[in-house]
Design a protein around this motif. Structure first.
Motif, PDB file in Angstrom:
ATOM      1  N   THR A   1      74.076  50.433  37.863  1.00 10.42           N
ATOM      2  CA  THR A   1      73.372  50.836  39.086  1.00 10.42           C
ATOM      3  C   THR A   1      74.049  50.257  40.320  1.00 10.42           C
ATOM      4  O   THR A   1      74.304  50.966  41.304  1.00 10.42           O
ATOM      5  N   LEU A   2      74.339  48.974  40.282  1.00  8.08           N
ATOM      6  CA  LEU A   2      74.898  48.304  41.462  1.00  8.08           C
ATOM      7  C   LEU A   2      76.343  48.727  41.717  1.00  8.08           C
ATOM      8  O   LEU A   2      76.753  48.881  42.870  1.00  8.08           O
ATOM      9  N   TRP A   3      77.126  48.905  40.662  1.00 10.98           N
ATOM     10  CA  TRP A   3      78.492  49.400  40.845  1.00 10.98           C
ATOM     11  C   TRP A   3      78.468  50.794  41.470  1.00 10.98           C
ATOM     12  O   TRP A   3      79.281  51.116  42.327  1.00 10.98           O
ATOM     13  N   HIS A   4      77.525  51.628  41.011  1.00 12.39           N
ATOM     14  CA  HIS A   4      77.415  52.982  41.557  1.00 12.39           C
ATOM     15  C   HIS A   4      77.113  52.939  43.054  1.00 12.39           C
ATOM     16  O   HIS A   4      77.536  53.835  43.802  1.00 12.39           O
ATOM     17  N   LEU A   5      76.406  51.910  43.498  1.00 11.15           N
ATOM     18  CA  LEU A   5      76.069  51.742  44.917  1.00 11.15           C
ATOM     19  C   LEU A   5      77.187  51.053  45.695  1.00 11.15           C
ATOM     20  O   LEU A   5      77.032  50.756  46.883  1.00 11.15           O
ATOM     21  N   GLY A   6      78.301  50.776  45.012  1.00  9.57           N
ATOM     22  CA  GLY A   6      79.449  50.180  45.687  1.00  9.57           C
ATOM     23  C   GLY A   6      79.361  48.672  45.845  1.00  9.57           C
ATOM     24  O   GLY A   6      80.093  48.081  46.653  1.00  9.57           O
ATOM     25  N   GLN A   7      78.481  48.020  45.085  1.00  5.67           N
ATOM     26  CA  GLN A   7      78.302  46.571  45.181  1.00  5.67           C
ATOM     27  C   GLN A   7      79.183  45.845  44.165  1.00  5.67           C
ATOM     28  O   GLN A   7      79.365  46.322  43.041  1.00  5.67           O
ATOM     29  N   GLU A   8      79.711  44.691  44.570  1.00  5.36           N
ATOM     30  CA  GLU A   8      80.454  43.836  43.648  1.00  5.36           C
ATOM     31  C   GLU A   8      79.511  42.741  43.142  1.00  5.36           C
ATOM     32  O   GLU A   8      78.754  42.150  43.925  1.00  5.36           O
ATOM     33  N   ILE A   9      79.569  42.482  41.848  1.00  6.71           N
ATOM     34  CA  ILE A   9      78.580  41.622  41.203  1.00  6.71           C
ATOM     35  C   ILE A   9      79.252  40.460  40.485  1.00  6.71           C
ATOM     36  O   ILE A   9      80.306  40.616  39.864  1.00  6.71           O
ATOM     37  N   LEU A  10      78.631  39.298  40.555  1.00 10.44           N
ATOM     38  CA  LEU A  10      79.045  38.136  39.780  1.00 10.44           C
ATOM     39  C   LEU A  10      78.076  37.940  38.618  1.00 10.44           C
ATOM     40  O   LEU A  10      76.860  38.087  38.779  1.00 10.44           O
ATOM     41  N   ILE A  11      78.626  37.614  37.459  1.00  6.31           N
ATOM     42  CA  ILE A  11      77.810  37.227  36.314  1.00  6.31           C
ATOM     43  C   ILE A  11      77.916  35.708  36.203  1.00  6.31           C
ATOM     44  O   ILE A  11      79.020  35.155  36.218  1.00  6.31           O
TER      45      ILE A  11
ATOM     46  N   MET B   1      71.596  42.556  26.712  1.00  7.71           N
ATOM     47  CA  MET B   1      72.817  43.231  27.121  1.00  7.71           C
ATOM     48  C   MET B   1      72.507  44.582  27.758  1.00  7.71           C
ATOM     49  O   MET B   1      73.205  45.024  28.681  1.00  7.71           O
ATOM     50  N   THR B   2      71.455  45.233  27.303  1.00  7.40           N
ATOM     51  CA  THR B   2      71.049  46.507  27.901  1.00  7.40           C
ATOM     52  C   THR B   2      70.687  46.308  29.373  1.00  7.40           C
ATOM     53  O   THR B   2      71.056  47.110  30.233  1.00  7.40           O
ATOM     54  N   GLU B   3      69.970  45.223  29.668  1.00  8.05           N
ATOM     55  CA  GLU B   3      69.619  44.925  31.060  1.00  8.05           C
ATOM     56  C   GLU B   3      70.870  44.654  31.888  1.00  8.05           C
ATOM     57  O   GLU B   3      71.002  45.133  33.014  1.00  8.05           O
ATOM     58  N   VAL B   4      71.773  43.852  31.348  1.00  7.01           N
ATOM     59  CA  VAL B   4      73.010  43.542  32.059  1.00  7.01           C
ATOM     60  C   VAL B   4      73.765  44.818  32.402  1.00  7.01           C
ATOM     61  O   VAL B   4      74.153  45.057  33.559  1.00  7.01           O
ATOM     62  N   GLU B   5      73.987  45.662  31.401  1.00  7.82           N
ATOM     63  CA  GLU B   5      74.775  46.873  31.610  1.00  7.82           C
ATOM     64  C   GLU B   5      74.074  47.843  32.548  1.00  7.82           C
ATOM     65  O   GLU B   5      74.702  48.480  33.399  1.00  7.82           O
ATOM     66  N   GLY B   6      72.750  47.948  32.422  1.00  6.31           N
ATOM     67  CA  GLY B   6      72.001  48.841  33.299  1.00  6.31           C
ATOM     68  C   GLY B   6      72.052  48.390  34.745  1.00  6.31           C
ATOM     69  O   GLY B   6      72.261  49.217  35.657  1.00  6.31           O
TER      70      GLY B   6
ATOM     71  N   GLN C   1      68.792  34.393  50.777  1.00  2.63           N
ATOM     72  CA  GLN C   1      67.368  34.168  50.560  1.00  2.63           C
ATOM     73  C   GLN C   1      66.884  34.747  49.235  1.00  2.63           C
ATOM     74  O   GLN C   1      65.754  35.195  49.101  1.00  2.63           O
ATOM     75  N   GLY C   2      67.767  34.738  48.222  1.00  4.64           N
ATOM     76  CA  GLY C   2      67.383  35.218  46.901  1.00  4.64           C
ATOM     77  C   GLY C   2      67.531  36.710  46.701  1.00  4.64           C
ATOM     78  O   GLY C   2      67.344  37.215  45.589  1.00  4.64           O
ATOM     79  N   VAL C   3      67.850  37.454  47.776  1.00  6.51           N
ATOM     80  CA  VAL C   3      68.040  38.896  47.646  1.00  6.51           C
ATOM     81  C   VAL C   3      69.338  39.156  46.883  1.00  6.51           C
ATOM     82  O   VAL C   3      70.369  38.569  47.169  1.00  6.51           O
ATOM     83  N   GLY C   4      69.273  40.065  45.896  1.00  4.93           N
ATOM     84  CA  GLY C   4      70.465  40.382  45.127  1.00  4.93           C
ATOM     85  C   GLY C   4      70.757  39.386  44.020  1.00  4.93           C
ATOM     86  O   GLY C   4      71.883  39.328  43.525  1.00  4.93           O
ATOM     87  N   VAL C   5      69.749  38.605  43.608  1.00  6.63           N
ATOM     88  CA  VAL C   5      69.885  37.685  42.482  1.00  6.63           C
ATOM     89  C   VAL C   5      68.973  38.182  41.368  1.00  6.63           C
ATOM     90  O   VAL C   5      67.757  38.326  41.559  1.00  6.63           O
ATOM     91  N   LEU C   6      69.547  38.469  40.205  1.00  4.37           N
ATOM     92  CA  LEU C   6      68.807  39.084  39.113  1.00  4.37           C
ATOM     93  C   LEU C   6      68.960  38.259  37.845  1.00  4.37           C
ATOM     94  O   LEU C   6      69.993  37.622  37.621  1.00  4.37           O
ATOM     95  N   LEU C   7      67.923  38.296  37.010  1.00  5.24           N
ATOM     96  CA  LEU C   7      67.952  37.620  35.712  1.00  5.24           C
ATOM     97  C   LEU C   7      67.989  38.682  34.627  1.00  5.24           C
ATOM     98  O   LEU C   7      67.121  39.564  34.580  1.00  5.24           O
ATOM     99  N   ALA C   8      68.986  38.607  33.746  1.00  4.46           N
ATOM    100  CA  ALA C   8      69.114  39.574  32.655  1.00  4.46           C
ATOM    101  C   ALA C   8      68.963  38.850  31.323  1.00  4.46           C
ATOM    102  O   ALA C   8      69.625  37.833  31.084  1.00  4.46           O
ATOM    103  N   SER C   9      68.094  39.374  30.462  1.00  4.35           N
ATOM    104  CA  SER C   9      67.825  38.731  29.176  1.00  4.35           C
ATOM    105  C   SER C   9      68.446  39.461  27.997  1.00  4.35           C
ATOM    106  O   SER C   9      68.557  38.894  26.906  1.00  4.35           O
TER     107      SER C   9
END
Length: 318
Positions: free
Chosen positions: A181-191, A172-177, A162-170
């Motif tokens: 954060t999400l890696w620190h929380l143990g989450q796996e992320i797709l770009i 490189m600072t946003e992407v890395e930040g 339902q759109g939870v966990g979907v982020l828009l990054a504009s």
């Protein structure tokens, strides 16, 4: 070895016994499924998935509900929320072991919940998807962003709904930040690639069996890039072009789902499959199309149950 119990025999009057796995009988989709089943003369009960107790012994899987053994059921309709995926898959699999047909079984539900696994399967079978990268180290991020077409880009949790966990990054600072954060929380992320021409819009197609029964275009509310109805998006009924309908049906087949909500982006190259949902809500679709989606859902479950019963009966004669 004693065989597992098969599905119950159909009543002489043709009525079947349906069970809907849902944590809340008041939810729109659950309530509508119950109404549709009753309107067609079938018996139906809602089972809170987490209240199903699974009992295993040699060749004798059983399910108890609120202290009593579940009686004979002809078909199960799973409505498994993302937050209880693990337990829900076990319950669905238990009914399958008992010989009860399920409208979406545990393996394809699990595939659909893992966004990377689903995208891998779709890609393997030649279905177009947005370019997607998974990485785990910070120094790999710039190349990953380049591989999906640069900024801006989308970042997604592997498991989300339902759109939870979907982020828009504009930047490189946003992407890395976000990644830190999400890696620190143990989450796996797709770009993932941002399809610029479809920004703020997508198409939801509901596949039942081998056809698309309804479709709508969803448009995000102002200031939001996610078009999910649950996030304030608006839906408009549409007639899908053949290429989109074919892509939706093929995606559901590849994942292995009898019923699926297939989300697509309208790109310059044609449909790009974003996600295949195994427990699609259909309130928005019923509202914008005026169709009895719940009725189509139930009718397909009944067809599945009758085909399964006929096949099981034939097997017993061999």
């Amino acid at each position: 070895m004693k065989p597992a119990r098969g599905p119950s025999r159909r009543r002489a009057d043709g009525r079947l016994r349906l069970a809907v796995l849902s944590r809340n009988k008041k939810l729109y989709s659950t309530r509508r499924l119950v109404e549709a089943a009753k309107q067609r003369g079938h018996a139906v009960k809602v089972l809170d998935t987490l209240r199903c107790q699974l009992v295993l012994a040699r060749d004798a899987p059983r399910v108890f509900y609120r202290g009593a053994e579940v009686g004979r059921i002809d078909v199960v309709i799973p409505r498994i929320g993302a937050s209880i995926t693990g337990y829900g898959l076990s319950v669905v699999n238990q009914f399958d072991m008992m010989g009860v047909p399920t409208l979406n079984n545990s393996v394809p539900i699990a595939r659909s919940r893992d966004k990377l696994r689903a995208l891998q399967l779709l890609s393997r079978f030649g279905i177009d998807i947005p370019r997607t990268v998974m990485c785990r180290y910070r120094e790999e991020v710039p190349l990953a962003v380049e591989q999906v077409g640069g900024l801006p880009c989308i970042m997604k949790l592997i498991q989300g709904t339902q759109g939870v966990g979907v982020l828009l990054a504009s930047t490189m600072t946003e992407v890395e930040g976000m990644l830190d954060t999400l890696w620190h929380l143990g989450q796996e992320i797709l770009i993932q690639e941002l399809i610029a021409e479809s920004r703020g819009k997508d198409v939801r197609a509901l596949v039942i069996g081998d056809r698309v029964v309804a479709a709508m275009r969803r448009t995000a509310r102002e200031g939001e890039f996610r078009s999910n109805i649950h996030r304030g998006g608006e839906g408009q009924a549409i007639e899908l072009p053949p290429a989109y309908a074919e892509a939706a049906v093929k995606a559901a087949r590849v994942i292995g789902l009898e019923v699926a909500g297939v989300d697509m982006l309208e790109s310059k190259e044609g449909p790009k499959i974003m996600e295949v949902n195994s427990s699609p809500g259909f309130e928005g679709l019923e509202q914008v199309t005026g169709q009895d989606i719940a009725g189509l859902y139930v009718e397909h479950a009944v067809e599945l149950a009758r085909a399964h019963a006929a096949g099981w009966s034939k097997a017993r004669l061999i």
